[in-house]
Design an enzyme around this catalytic site. Structure first.
Site, PDB file in Angstrom:
ATOM      1  N   LYS A 175      94.981 -93.334 -14.899  1.00 23.28           N
ATOM      2  CA  LYS A 175      94.775 -91.912 -15.100  1.00 23.28           C
ATOM      3  C   LYS A 175      93.557 -91.451 -14.311  1.00 23.28           C
ATOM      4  CE  LYS A 175      92.394 -90.368 -18.628  1.00 23.28           C
ATOM      5  NZ  LYS A 175      90.956 -90.488 -18.844  1.00 23.28           N
ATOM      6  N   LYS A 209      96.374-100.346 -27.293  1.00 27.32           N
ATOM      7  CA  LYS A 209      95.546-100.760 -28.440  1.00 27.32           C
ATOM      8  C   LYS A 209      96.466-101.217 -29.572  1.00 27.32           C
ATOM      9  CE  LYS A 209      91.779 -97.563 -27.344  1.00 27.32           C
ATOM     10  NZ  LYS A 209      90.529 -98.275 -27.186  1.00 27.32           N
ATOM     11  N   GLU A 243      83.315 -89.583 -29.780  1.00 31.76           N
ATOM     12  CA  GLU A 243      82.527 -90.568 -29.035  1.00 31.76           C
ATOM     13  C   GLU A 243      81.043 -90.256 -29.196  1.00 31.76           C
ATOM     14  OE1 GLU A 243      84.737 -92.292 -25.411  1.00 31.76           O
ATOM     15  OE2 GLU A 243      84.901 -90.125 -25.202  1.00 31.76           O
ATOM     16  N   ASP A 262      90.525 -84.906 -19.768  1.00 34.99           N
ATOM     17  CA  ASP A 262      90.140 -86.324 -19.815  1.00 34.99           C
ATOM     18  C   ASP A 262      90.729 -87.038 -21.042  1.00 34.99           C
ATOM     19  OD1 ASP A 262      88.597 -88.627 -18.974  1.00 34.99           O
ATOM     20  OD2 ASP A 262      87.261 -88.202 -20.672  1.00 34.99           O
ATOM     21  N   HIS A 267      95.267 -89.372 -24.340  1.00 35.69           N
ATOM     22  CA  HIS A 267      95.125 -90.211 -25.530  1.00 35.69           C
ATOM     23  C   HIS A 267      95.497 -89.476 -26.830  1.00 35.69           C
ATOM     24  CE1 HIS A 267      93.286 -92.575 -22.535  1.00 35.69           C
ATOM     25  NE2 HIS A 267      92.041 -92.174 -22.672  1.00 35.69           N
ATOM     26  N   LYS A 368      82.286 -85.746 -26.698  1.00 36.88           N
ATOM     27  CA  LYS A 368      81.262 -86.730 -26.298  1.00 36.88           C
ATOM     28  C   LYS A 368      79.953 -86.398 -27.002  1.00 36.88           C
ATOM     29  CE  LYS A 368      83.556 -88.432 -22.590  1.00 36.88           C
ATOM     30  NZ  LYS A 368      84.181 -89.738 -22.695  1.00 36.88           N
TER      31      LYS A 368
HETATM   32  C1  BG6 Z   1      88.980 -92.783 -20.958  1.00 37.63           C
HETATM   33  C2  BG6 Z   1      88.192 -91.530 -20.721  1.00 37.63           C
HETATM   34  O1  BG6 Z   1      90.325 -92.587 -20.628  1.00 37.63           O
HETATM   35  O2  BG6 Z   1      88.893 -93.144 -22.331  1.00 37.63           O
HETATM   36  C3  BG6 Z   1      86.752 -91.702 -21.152  1.00 37.63           C
HETATM   37  O3  BG6 Z   1      88.227 -91.204 -19.336  1.00 37.63           O
HETATM   38  C4  BG6 Z   1      86.686 -92.204 -22.587  1.00 37.63           C
HETATM   39  O4  BG6 Z   1      86.034 -90.490 -21.025  1.00 37.63           O
HETATM   40  C5  BG6 Z   1      87.581 -93.421 -22.773  1.00 37.63           C
HETATM   41  O5  BG6 Z   1      85.338 -92.530 -22.885  1.00 37.63           O
HETATM   42  C6  BG6 Z   1      87.663 -93.806 -24.248  1.00 37.63           C
HETATM   43  O6  BG6 Z   1      88.353 -95.017 -24.366  1.00 37.63           O
HETATM   44  P1  BG6 Z   1      88.031 -96.020 -25.551  1.00 37.63           P
HETATM   45  O7  BG6 Z   1      89.034 -97.094 -25.401  1.00 37.63           O
HETATM   46  O8  BG6 Z   1      86.629 -96.467 -25.363  1.00 37.63           O
HETATM   47  O9  BG6 Z   1      88.195 -95.221 -26.825  1.00 37.63           O
END
Ligand code: BG6
Length: 508
Positions: A175, A209, A243, A262, A267, A368
């Protein structure tokens, strides 16, 4: 107390899925961050767990001028740092590094692809090839076209390539897949000119996951939840990926993307699909992906004003992160425009307008530099009828809820009410399931699973072209609604995000 299930009643689905096969894995951008942090350490761990077929070869393809030995040693260093403490001893590493070679080349240089084609045809190389695009998205098309020009694509082979036991050519694409529906459609068309759609594996690492895969198992391998999984019993669903870190050094990419592109487009929308989809007819990848697309198609196009009411966007200002570290304001992060209006937080309330879920709000939230690191799906059930306890207690009686924790502390909790001993009093309690408990030995990372599936040619956990385009439809409308509107609300780094916490704020 418990049921005597341990070790006795597993049902192995291996027969229903495919086994990883040997292939030459060509990593474009082989010296880059993704390759060093995720791809190569995942391959190494697959070897450690005995899953990586002996015949797998790894070819790094990048611009840096170096030989095999230097490349191997840089990957050893990467594996030491990013394999989560996995054992790296001489024998094991020796076995791994013998798989690795390096080709120096520019992504657009036909001669380098000629060299690659020769390397792939050399004696001892497996028949199958997996081309992994760990490069910047502007180069996806260039690489795919150059591969096809060198005779390494699969377009037009169609059913022939599926029927052939070997000689497969697959393309793994990272991505972001486009930056809106139109560009995703253009990219799909370009890639499909070079590779058959069934050979294009678009990554959303959330699908790799364990806890995300478990959504399907949990929903459809049990009989007690699915009868409740509808608007008659569910009041609302919350999907959060929070996050605790700021954007760090990724400003160059992130400032042109923002939280909606993003995280939401991929996700969170994937989590929504898996939570809301109908049972697929079979475990076949297309049957599963068909159901996910149906969920996306059931999400309406909202008028601008309504989308603005349904969404919230924020941008962090300076603050103290939960780690104790200070965090600059987003606009002061490296490579971010000082007057940026890019959102680092987004929430969106959607409805899946189908027979099962019409009227049930799904609230998606991600951001974030928040006060927590948490990915979770919460299914909030309706209160019991007003007679008896609910009528007496009103809001003091907690509704039933199921929390599915994707990370950290993977697991589930089911909240229900019980009598408090010693008094005529009712209060909430919960049943908990900790996913790692009893599974400490092997709990693979997302990239391990995705690479193993790519080697097996199993596309279930990859995004199909129509899924990507439908998900962009939702995000495009949101971006269009925001355009020209007020800037994102400011929230302090390390805080809870714009003040809308919890379901109550949405009147759920
Ligand atoms: C990525 C994003 O796809 O996923 C990031 O570009 C993000 O910004 C990350 O931090 C989060 O992934 P995970 O697995 O750490 O939850």
């Amino acid at each position: 107390m418990g049921f005597p299930i341990a070790g006795k009643s597993y049902c192995d689905l291996n027969g229903a899925s495919l086994e990883p096969r040997a292939a030459a894995i060509v990593v474009f951008g082989g010296t880059g961050d993704l390759s060093r942090r995720k791809i190569v350490p995942a391959l190494y761990k697959l070897q450690l767990s005995g899953i990586l077929p002996e015949g797998v070869r790894i070819i790094g393809f990048a611009r840096r001028d170096q030989g095999d030995a230097e490349f191997r040693s840089s990957l050893r260093d990467a594996c030491e740092k990013h394999s989560g403490g996995a054992r790296i001893d001489g024998d094991e590493w020796g076995r791994f590094e013998r798989r690795i070679t390096y080709i120096r080349g520019d992504l657009g240089d036909p001669a380098a692809y000629g060299e690659l084609a020769q390397a792939l045809a050399a004696p001892g190389m497996p028949d199958d090839a997996l081309f992994y695009l760990a490069v910047s998205p502007d180069s996806f098309e260039t690489v795919a076209r150059a591969l096809a020009a060198a005779g390494l694509g699969s377009a037009g082979r169609g059913s022939e390539s599926r029927a052939r036991p070997s000689g497969s050519r697959r393309l793994v694409v990272e991505k972001p897949f486009g930056r809106d529906r139109m560009s995703a459609r253009g990219l799909n068309a370009a890639l499909q000119e070079c590779f058959d759609e069934s050979d294009i594996l678009r990554i959303d690492h959330y699908l790799g996951k364990e806890t995300v895969q478990n959504l399907l198992y949990f929903r459809f391998a049990n009989s007690i939840f699915e009868p409740l999984w509808n608007s008659g019993h569910i009041q609302s669903v919350e999907i959060e990926v929070l996050e605790s870190e700021g954007i760090g050094t990724r400003g160059g990419y992130y400032d042109g993307a923002g939280a909606a592109r993003d995280m939401l487009q991929n996700h969170l929308i994937q989590l929504l699909c898996l939570t809301a989809m109908e049972p697929p007819a079979t475990l076949d990848p297309e049957a599963i992906r068909d159901e996910k697309v149906k969920v996306l198609r059931s999400i309406r196009d909202y008028p601008r004003e309504e989308l603005l009411r349904r969404s919230r966007r924020g941008q962090y200002s300076a603050g103290l992160l939960s780690s104790g570290d200070g965090c600059p304001a987003y606009r002061d992060e490296p490579k971010v425009s000082p007057d940026s209006t890019t959102e680092t937080y987004v929430s969106l309330r959607l409805e899946v307008d189908n027979w099962r879920f019409a009227g049930v709000p799904f609230v998606l939230r991600t951001g974030k530099a928040l006060d927590r690191q948490l990915s979770e799906i919460r299914v909030n059930f309706r209160r019991p009828p007003a007679a008896l306890f609910s009528g007496w207690c009103g809001d003091a009686l907690s509704p039933n809820a199921l929390a599915i924790r994707v990370q950290p502390d993977e697991g589930m909790a089911l909240r229900f009410n019980v009598k408090i001993p010693g008094a005529a009093r009712v209060g909430p309690s919960e049943l908990r399931f900790a996913y790692r408990e009893g599974n400490e030995d092997y709990f693979p990372e997302a990239y391990e699973r995705l690479l193993a599936d790519a080697l097996a040619g199993d596309s279930t956990l990859f995004i199909r072209s129509d899924e990507a385009e439908e998900a962009w439809r939702i995000v495009d409308a949101l971006e269009a609604a925001w355009a020209g509107g007020p800037p994102p609300e400011s929230y302090p780094a390390g805080g809870a995000g714009p003040a809308e916490e919890g379901a109550e704020a949405w009147g759920l």
